[in-house]
Write an enzyme that holds these catalytic residues in place. Structure first.
Site, short mmCIF file in Angstrom:
data_model
loop_
_atom_site.label_atom_id
_atom_site.label_comp_id
_atom_site.label_asym_id
_atom_site.label_seq_id
_atom_site.Cartn_x
_atom_site.Cartn_y
_atom_site.Cartn_z
N GLY A 16 6.49 34.01 -10.46
CA GLY A 16 7.50 34.56 -11.36
C GLY A 16 7.53 36.07 -11.36
O GLY A 16 7.85 36.69 -12.38
N SER A 19 10.91 39.04 -12.24
CA SER A 19 11.35 39.73 -13.46
C SER A 19 10.44 39.38 -14.63
O SER A 19 9.52 38.56 -14.50
CB SER A 19 12.79 39.35 -13.81
OG SER A 19 12.87 37.97 -14.14
N GLY A 20 10.71 40.00 -15.77
CA GLY A 20 10.03 39.65 -17.02
C GLY A 20 8.53 39.84 -17.01
O GLY A 20 8.00 40.81 -16.45
N LEU A 56 9.22 25.92 -7.27
CA LEU A 56 8.23 25.12 -8.00
C LEU A 56 8.74 23.72 -8.31
O LEU A 56 7.96 22.87 -8.76
CB LEU A 56 7.82 25.83 -9.29
CG LEU A 56 6.95 27.07 -9.12
CD1 LEU A 56 6.61 27.67 -10.50
CD2 LEU A 56 5.67 26.78 -8.36
N GLY A 81 8.80 30.35 -15.03
CA GLY A 81 9.24 29.38 -16.02
C GLY A 81 10.75 29.35 -16.15
O GLY A 81 11.44 30.29 -15.75
N SER A 121 3.80 29.05 -24.64
CA SER A 121 4.79 29.61 -25.56
C SER A 121 4.50 29.13 -26.97
O SER A 121 3.97 28.03 -27.17
CB SER A 121 6.20 29.17 -25.16
OG SER A 121 7.15 29.49 -26.15
N TYR A 161 11.72 21.94 -22.67
CA TYR A 161 11.01 23.21 -22.82
C TYR A 161 9.76 23.08 -23.68
O TYR A 161 8.65 23.42 -23.25
CB TYR A 161 11.93 24.29 -23.38
CG TYR A 161 11.25 25.65 -23.43
CD1 TYR A 161 11.17 26.42 -22.29
CD2 TYR A 161 10.68 26.12 -24.60
CE1 TYR A 161 10.52 27.66 -22.31
CE2 TYR A 161 10.03 27.34 -24.64
CZ TYR A 161 9.96 28.11 -23.49
OH TYR A 161 9.30 29.32 -23.51
#
Length: 272
Positions: A16, A19-20, A56, A81, A121, A161
């Protein structure tokens, strides 16, 4: 400055990294002198030691990417994610099944002192009430076995999620007790709302007011860099006795929730 975190020359994988939080993690590791190898579905602009496009959702893609990298791996950062706005099975494939499969392929490349950290999360807070279902999925053999379970248990998977993040949490705690026998640690973090490109998806899926209710006493969203630092700490030499931990990185939300300082009615409100 001394290399107190122990990353100079360490060979690490960051998923991942486009970004982020994943990108922020890779940047920090580069600054700390690590040899950073990126895995992502989208290309990165970072100057990494290597970058591989990985899907993934596809175990064959994961297997080929790990085989291509080869060699010893010192640390794995599972940062990839998908948000709520994707179909439930797609979310499960990326957030749990693919993440688990990748980790299982990388673990044989690790030796004593290795470490894995995954992003879960606060959206997975229901894990403690859902352990029987989580353990059923965790017990499935491989990616295909896990996907079959998800397809047969759509009622438990729900939107995907929250359940995917619950499973990261329970799988981390369960697996850490096994891998530590080889000297390899597993931990995960629980980010509060974070200002990443995915935030618009969370607002769309849950409503901005509900997301804002999870900011807690700090009263703002975190930055990707503020989430990256605890990930890097957990996989570092300074954290050698930290294993199987689910670490809230939320500016005090969990503490405020536990002590009755969070407006639960606002949290439970449906998007209007």
């Amino acid at each position: 400055m001394a290399d107190v975190l122990g990353y100079v020359g360490k060979r690490v994988i960051v998923t991942g990294c486009f970004s982020g939080m994943g990108e922020a993690t890779a940047r920090l590791l580069l600054d700390l002198g690590a040899e950073v190898h990126g895995f992502d579905y989208k290309d990165t602009s970072l100057k990494l030691t290597s970058f591989t496009n990985v899907d993934l959702r596809d175990p064959a893609s994961i297997d080929a990417s790990v085989a291509k990298l080869g060699g010893k791996v010192d640390a794995l950062f599972n940062c990839a994610g998908l948000p709520h706005t994707f179909p439930a099975l797609e979310v499960m494939k990326v957030n749990f099944l693919g993440t688990r499969h990748l980790t299982e392929q990388v673990l044989p490349l690790m030796s004593e002192g290795g470490a894995v950290v995954s992003i879960a999360s606060n959206g997975g807070l229901g894990w403690s009430r859902n352990i029987p279902a989580n353990m059923e999925l965790i017990a499935t053999p491989g990616f295909a076995g896990g996907l079959d379970w998800c397809e047969r248990n759509a009622d438990k998977v729900g939107g995907g999620y929250a359940f995917s993040k619950e499973n990261i949490i329970v799988w981390t705690q369960f697996t850490a007790a096994q891998t530590i026998k080889r000297g390899i640690r597993l931990n995960c973090t629980l980010p509060g709302p974070t200002q990443t490109p995915m935030m618009k998806d969370f607002h769309e899926a849950s409503g901005k007011d509900m997301v804002d209710s999870m900011m807690g006493p700090i009263g703002r969203y975190s930055t990707p860099e503020e989430q990256a630092a605890p990930l890097v700490l957990l996989n570092s030499d300074l954290a050698k006795m930290i294993n199987g931990v689910v670490l809230p990185v939320d500016g005090g939300f969990m503490g405020a929730l536990a002590t009755g300082q969070v407006d639960l009615s606002r949290m439970m409100a449906k998007k209007g």
